[in-house]
Motif scaffolding. Structure first.
Motif, PDB file in Angstrom:
ATOM      1  N   PHE A   1       9.929  -9.714  14.167  1.00  0.00           N
ATOM      2  CA  PHE A   1       9.604 -10.000  15.565  1.00  0.00           C
ATOM      3  C   PHE A   1      10.814  -9.788  16.465  1.00  0.00           C
ATOM      4  N   LEU A   2      12.026 -10.020  15.934  1.00  0.00           N
ATOM      5  CA  LEU A   2      13.243  -9.824  16.717  1.00  0.00           C
ATOM      6  C   LEU A   2      13.315  -8.384  17.258  1.00  0.00           C
ATOM      7  N   GLY A   3      13.096  -7.407  16.368  1.00  0.00           N
ATOM      8  CA  GLY A   3      13.142  -6.015  16.801  1.00  0.00           C
ATOM      9  C   GLY A   3      12.046  -5.683  17.796  1.00  0.00           C
ATOM     10  N   ILE A   4      10.832  -6.209  17.541  1.00  0.00           N
ATOM     11  CA  ILE A   4       9.711  -5.921  18.437  1.00  0.00           C
ATOM     12  C   ILE A   4       9.960  -6.505  19.821  1.00  0.00           C
ATOM     13  N   ALA A   5      10.450  -7.744  19.868  1.00  0.00           N
ATOM     14  CA  ALA A   5      10.709  -8.385  21.153  1.00  0.00           C
ATOM     15  C   ALA A   5      11.812  -7.662  21.920  1.00  0.00           C
ATOM     16  N   TRP A   6      12.874  -7.251  21.209  1.00  0.00           N
ATOM     17  CA  TRP A   6      13.969  -6.525  21.873  1.00  0.00           C
ATOM     18  C   TRP A   6      13.468  -5.216  22.485  1.00  0.00           C
ATOM     19  N   GLU A   7      12.634  -4.489  21.752  1.00  0.00           N
ATOM     20  CA  GLU A   7      12.107  -3.217  22.269  1.00  0.00           C
ATOM     21  C   GLU A   7      11.181  -3.445  23.458  1.00  0.00           C
ATOM     22  N   PHE A   8      10.308  -4.435  23.348  1.00  0.00           N
ATOM     23  CA  PHE A   8       9.346  -4.682  24.422  1.00  0.00           C
ATOM     24  C   PHE A   8      10.051  -5.101  25.712  1.00  0.00           C
ATOM     25  N   LEU A   9      11.013  -6.022  25.584  1.00  0.00           N
ATOM     26  CA  LEU A   9      11.719  -6.500  26.767  1.00  0.00           C
ATOM     27  C   LEU A   9      12.656  -5.449  27.345  1.00  0.00           C
ATOM     28  N   GLY A  10      12.903  -4.371  26.620  1.00  0.00           N
ATOM     29  CA  GLY A  10      13.778  -3.314  27.125  1.00  0.00           C
ATOM     30  C   GLY A  10      13.058  -2.224  27.892  1.00  0.00           C
ATOM     31  N   LYS A  11      11.740  -2.372  28.125  1.00  0.00           N
ATOM     32  CA  LYS A  11      11.002  -1.356  28.875  1.00  0.00           C
ATOM     33  C   LYS A  11      11.509  -1.282  30.307  1.00  0.00           C
ATOM     34  N   PRO A  12      11.676  -0.054  30.843  1.00  0.00           N
ATOM     35  CA  PRO A  12      12.247   0.087  32.200  1.00  0.00           C
ATOM     36  C   PRO A  12      11.436  -0.627  33.269  1.00  0.00           C
ATOM     37  N   ARG A  13      10.114  -0.673  33.114  1.00  0.00           N
ATOM     38  CA  ARG A  13       9.290  -1.269  34.168  1.00  0.00           C
ATOM     39  C   ARG A  13       9.514  -2.776  34.303  1.00  0.00           C
ATOM     40  N   LEU A  14      10.116  -3.446  33.287  1.00  0.00           N
ATOM     41  CA  LEU A  14      10.370  -4.884  33.365  1.00  0.00           C
ATOM     42  C   LEU A  14      11.641  -5.219  34.153  1.00  0.00           C
ATOM     43  N   HIS A  15      12.579  -4.255  34.235  1.00  0.00           N
ATOM     44  CA  HIS A  15      13.803  -4.419  35.026  1.00  0.00           C
ATOM     45  C   HIS A  15      14.564  -5.705  34.634  1.00  0.00           C
ATOM     46  N   LEU A  16      14.766  -5.932  33.340  1.00  0.00           N
ATOM     47  CA  LEU A  16      15.469  -7.120  32.875  1.00  0.00           C
ATOM     48  C   LEU A  16      16.946  -6.812  32.661  1.00  0.00           C
ATOM     49  N   GLY A  17      17.813  -7.737  33.094  1.00  0.00           N
ATOM     50  CA  GLY A  17      19.227  -7.573  32.826  1.00  0.00           C
ATOM     51  C   GLY A  17      19.525  -7.785  31.353  1.00  0.00           C
ATOM     52  N   LEU A  18      20.725  -7.362  30.927  1.00  0.00           N
ATOM     53  CA  LEU A  18      21.076  -7.454  29.507  1.00  0.00           C
ATOM     54  C   LEU A  18      21.086  -8.902  29.039  1.00  0.00           C
ATOM     55  N   TRP A  19      21.717  -9.791  29.814  1.00  0.00           N
ATOM     56  CA  TRP A  19      21.816 -11.186  29.365  1.00  0.00           C
ATOM     57  C   TRP A  19      20.436 -11.836  29.274  1.00  0.00           C
ATOM     58  N   PHE A  20      19.565 -11.551  30.248  1.00  0.00           N
ATOM     59  CA  PHE A  20      18.241 -12.165  30.247  1.00  0.00           C
ATOM     60  C   PHE A  20      17.385 -11.605  29.109  1.00  0.00           C
ATOM     61  N   ARG A  21      17.520 -10.307  28.873  1.00  0.00           N
ATOM     62  CA  ARG A  21      16.779  -9.683  27.780  1.00  0.00           C
ATOM     63  C   ARG A  21      17.214 -10.262  26.429  1.00  0.00           C
ATOM     64  N   ALA A  22      18.543 -10.407  26.244  1.00  0.00           N
ATOM     65  CA  ALA A  22      19.066 -10.957  24.980  1.00  0.00           C
ATOM     66  C   ALA A  22      18.610 -12.410  24.785  1.00  0.00           C
ATOM     67  N   TRP A  23      18.678 -13.225  25.873  1.00  0.00           N
ATOM     68  CA  TRP A  23      18.305 -14.633  25.743  1.00  0.00           C
ATOM     69  C   TRP A  23      16.822 -14.798  25.451  1.00  0.00           C
ATOM     70  N   LEU A  24      15.954 -14.017  26.162  1.00  0.00           N
ATOM     71  CA  LEU A  24      14.522 -14.118  25.907  1.00  0.00           C
ATOM     72  C   LEU A  24      14.186 -13.710  24.469  1.00  0.00           C
ATOM     73  N   THR A  25      14.872 -12.663  23.981  1.00  0.00           N
ATOM     74  CA  THR A  25      14.628 -12.236  22.592  1.00  0.00           C
ATOM     75  C   THR A  25      15.015 -13.345  21.619  1.00  0.00           C
ATOM     76  N   LEU A  26      16.202 -13.934  21.823  1.00  0.00           N
ATOM     77  CA  LEU A  26      16.678 -14.982  20.925  1.00  0.00           C
ATOM     78  C   LEU A  26      15.778 -16.217  20.987  1.00  0.00           C
ATOM     79  N   LEU A  27      15.433 -16.657  22.199  1.00  0.00           N
ATOM     80  CA  LEU A  27      14.589 -17.838  22.350  1.00  0.00           C
ATOM     81  C   LEU A  27      13.199 -17.585  21.755  1.00  0.00           C
TER      82      LEU A  27
END
Length: 799
Positions: free
Chosen positions: A146-172
């Motif tokens: 799930f870690l890999g899937i969440a990282w890929e999903f949250l990295g989609k350009p249309r979501l416009h997530l910053g690196l720190w927010f993307r990393a924290w959401l994946t970890l949480l």
């Protein structure tokens, strides 16, 4: 703060730095030490799965001991996936899973061994719980995937997530998923389930905030100092590749089955398909992959223009193609034989009889058990299709040019009218200096020339006004050719050929005359050393033009007017731009490049088709096809056409200046008059000494327009000579500035309808002609005892 929490925090910092530091040294010492560290952390986590520090806050008990090791494990797998990709991540996950499974197994073995031994154990060994350990192993595997899937999903350009927010959401997300899966699997149904689940969710939220600075800092540091990028690396890439391969194999299998059914159908309907192929110009061929034996159908031989029954070798067949296409086809055949690759190509070849053709060849290999056993395909003659494609492209280009040119010409004509009007008004000033008057005369002369250019552009864009009427092309063609005969060089022979059929069309007489004149002039310009000018008329049912697709050709009878010369001919490069405006091959100053463009527009405006046949050095033939007039009997139509011709007054225009002569002629034709122009008095007398018209046409002029100067044979002398031959001819004289007022007043000449001054006002000229040649028209010579031009009623004699 309890001492236990402080110790726990220090322990977390030490573990995070240990794991991340080991990962940062992988390029120097290799990844083995990093995998070993992950295995050790996993063993500790598995050994103390249900152990840790119990802290009670708000009535909720937190067991946070194993969370430190679990979070360290997640950080390790997180960074190796992000920076090293799915391959190393799979190795790390395999290590973690292997240790997770082996740790409780080893503990169980040790417990069994201690039970068999007598005496007390030197160290306590935890008793593994099957339910808890099983839930731990399954949850750990799902979390890491799930870690890999969440990282890929949250990295989609249309979501416009910053690196720190993307990393924290994946970890949480991974931490909370672990709580839900592990707590459900290990404690569901127990009294402590809700308390454990609630407390762990809160503790995992807190630990994610605590671990985020370490993770974000490491990601940023590695990116900046090591120039390492972390592109999206899909965990399921291999699975998707497998699915794509399976889909391609399925498609290939269906294609093979379809081909097999098609071959069976082909054998069953061979006779029908052979006839169809002949009509569609499609042939078939087969090539044995092992023997390289080539087999052709009869239609394929017809395309190559080879004798019946003869089949060339592969090398001989390739030699028919143009060099660049030969290389393309040879490469495609090699790909088909070696890899089973299909192809669909359009190529050019030269047949056995030397004819150039375009063909389309399609190949589909037959593959059995992974080996190509045969190539089979089709070959189609698409020469006509290629010609049609070129016609459509040129048609679209000319249509776009016409639309643009007509719009510009319309605006330009409006502005040109303002120039002409103001120049004419300025010339009426009595105190105008002679130098200024001459300049204004020059402006008017050039403006009139531009008026003709504007009319040609409007004709090309099919924007000119037309007045259709029955027109006998036999009469019109004879009339135009007769007008050219006195001007033909001695080494040019002109002829007109036609049959006994009727050649009546519905058209604008003036525009059609202009189009034919342009084509004849183009033919004469192509024969500077003399030659033959041949005009012919014929009735056809299938017009073919180089620039009009058959879809635009209506069924029925057509009149074909052909103009042929024996001149220089044209190259293919010239033909591509032949009807484009302002395209000319003549020297500078000898042509505007609008003549044939005007012809094209006039023909198209009459729903006609124009085509050209030419070869360099072999001359040129233009074919103008116009729909034959329908709705009346042919005899009635011709009679109506001749009545219309007889109703159009015949005017003989005399003007030495070529541009002025063409401008005046075009203006008079637009007013509905039948006009023939002469260069001077001698040519005018030559026209009047022989019948101008073919059978059933008048043999005399209604009116002559001539300049009146002091230095040439024209004016009153020419009018008097013409009246001696045609007593009822009327005249309009255009006096230049050398003719004084006294000469005008002393003029006593019958048949003068008006005397005008330069610069000529076309509207005034039209008014005089309409009065003189109308149903009740009178002239000065037959009115008031021939007292001179001053007695012309309502129309001023001098302009």
């Amino acid at each position: 703060m309890p001492d236990g929490l402080i110790i726990l925090g220090l322990q977390a910092v030490a573990m995070y730095l240990l794991v991340l530091g080991a990962h940062s040294l992988r390029h120097r010492f290799g990844p083995v030490h990093f995998y070993a560290l992950l295995g050790g952390v996993t063993a500790i986590m598995s050994w103390v799965t249900d152990a840790g520090l119990a802290v009670s806050v708000g009535g909720i008990t937190f067991v946070v001991g194993s969370t430190v090791f679990y979070t360290s494990l997640l950080l390790g797998v997180f960074v190796i996936y992000v920076f090293d990709g799915p391959g190393p991540a799979r190795t790390a996950i395999s290590t973690v899973m292997g240790v997770s499974i082996l740790t409780p197994v080893v503990a169980a073995v040790l417990q069994a061994q201690m039970g068999l031994m007598e005496g007390a154990a030197s160290a306590p060994i935890p008793q593994p719980d099957l339910r808890i350990n099983t839930a731990s192993v399954i949850t750990t595997f799902v979390d890491l995937i799930f870690l890999g899937i969440a990282w890929e999903f949250l990295g989609k350009p249309r979501l416009h997530l910053g690196l720190w927010f993307r990393a924290w959401l994946t970890l949480l997300g991974v931490l909370w998923l672990d709580v839900l899966l592990f707590a459900t699997g290990a404690f569901a149904g127990t009294p402590a389930f809700v308390s454990i689940a609630t407390g762990t969710l809160v503790s995992r939220f807190i630990i994610s905030l605590f671990a985020l600075p370490f993770l974000y800092g490491y990601l940023t540091w590695q990116t900046a100092t090591r120039k390492t990028s972390f592109e999206n690396r899909p965990v399921l890439a291999i699975l998707r590749q497998v699915e794509e391969i399976e889909a391609e194999l399925s498609l290939a299998q269906r294609e093979i089955e379809r081909r097999r059914r098609a071959e069976a159908a082909l054998r069953e309907s061979k006779a029908v398909l052979s006839a169809t192929g002949k009509m569609a110009k499609v042939g078939g061929w087969r090539l044995d992959a092992e023997t390289r034996e080539l087999r052709w159908t009869e239609q394929t031989r017809r395309i190559y223009e080879l004798p019946a029954g003869y089949t060339p070798t592969v090398r001989e067949a390739l030699d028919f193609y143009h060099p660049e296409d030969r290389a393309r086809l040879a490469a495609a055949l090699e790909e088909a034989l070696s890899r089973g690759q299909s192809y669909d190509l359009e190529l050019q070849l030269t047949t056995a009889k030397g004819n150039e053709r375009w063909i389309r060849t399609v190949c589909r290999p037959t593959v059995i058990e992974g080996e190509v056993v045969e190539l089979q395909g089709t070959i189609q003659d698409i020469t006509d299709w290629k010609a049609m494609e070129e016609q459509l492209r040129q048609q679209d280009r000319l249509a776009a040019l016409g639309q643009m040119a007509a719009g510009i010409a319309h605006d330009f004509r409006n502005r040109l009218n303002v120039v002409i009007l103001n120049s004419q008004m300025a010339l009426r000033s009595s105190d105008l200096p002679s130098g200024i008057a001459d300049r204004l005369d020059g402006i008017l002369k050039e403006s009139r020339g531009m008026t003709d250019l504007v009319q040609r552009i409007l004709d090309f864009g099919s924007r000119a006004m037309v007045a259709p009427e029955p027109v006998d092309l036999a009469v019109l063609t004879s009339d135009v050719l007769d007008a050219y005969r006195p001007e033909l060089p001695d080494d040019v022979h002109a002829s007109l050929e036609m049959g006994p059929e009727e050649y009546v069309v519905e058209a604008d007489r003036g525009r059609l005359r202009q189009a034919l004149s342009n084509v004849i002039q183009n033919a004469l310009d192509a024969m500077p050393g003399g030659g033959e000018l041949r005009l012919s008329l014929a009735r056809v049912t299938n017009p073919r033009g180089d620039l009009s697709p058959p879809a635009h050709v209506r069924p029925g009878d057509w009149i074909c007017l052909s103009v042929s010369d024996t001149g220089t001919g044209m190259t293919e490069a010239v033909q591509e731009h032949l009807f484009e405006p302002f395209f000319t091959t003549k020297d500078v100053g000898r042509g505007t490049g609008l003549g044939l463009a005007q012809v094209y527009g006039i023909v198209r405006q009459h729903d006609g088709v124009i085509g050209v046949e030419t070869e360099p050095g072999e001359g040129t033939t233009f074919h103008i096809h116009l729909p034959a007039r329908q709705g009346e009997g042919e005899a009635g139509a011709r009679a109506a056409a001749e009545d219309s011709l007889r109703s159009a007054p015949a005017i003989l225009l005399v003007e030495p200046d070529a541009e002025r002569r063409d401008d005046l002629k075009a203006h008079l034709v637009s007013l509905g008059f039948d006009v023939v122009a002469a260069r001077g008095g001698e040519q005018a007398l030559a026209y009047s000494s022989q019948p101008r018209w073919s059978t059933a046409r008048r043999s005399a002029w209604d009116l002559v327009i001539t300049p009146w100067t002091a230095s040439s044979f024209d004016g009153p002398e020419l009018v008097q000579e013409l009246r001696d031959r045609h007593p009822f001819i009327k005249s309009v004289l255009i006096a230049d500035r050398t003719i004084g007022a006294s000469q005008v007043e002393d003029l006593s000449l019958p048949g003068v309808a008006g005397i005008m001054r330069d610069p000529l006002e076309k509207d005034a000229l039209g008014a005089i002609l309409t009065q003189a040649l109308g149903p009740d028209g009178e002239d000065l010579g037959d009115h008031a005892d021939h007292q001179g031009p001053a007695d012309v009623p309502d129309v001023p004699p001098i302009r």
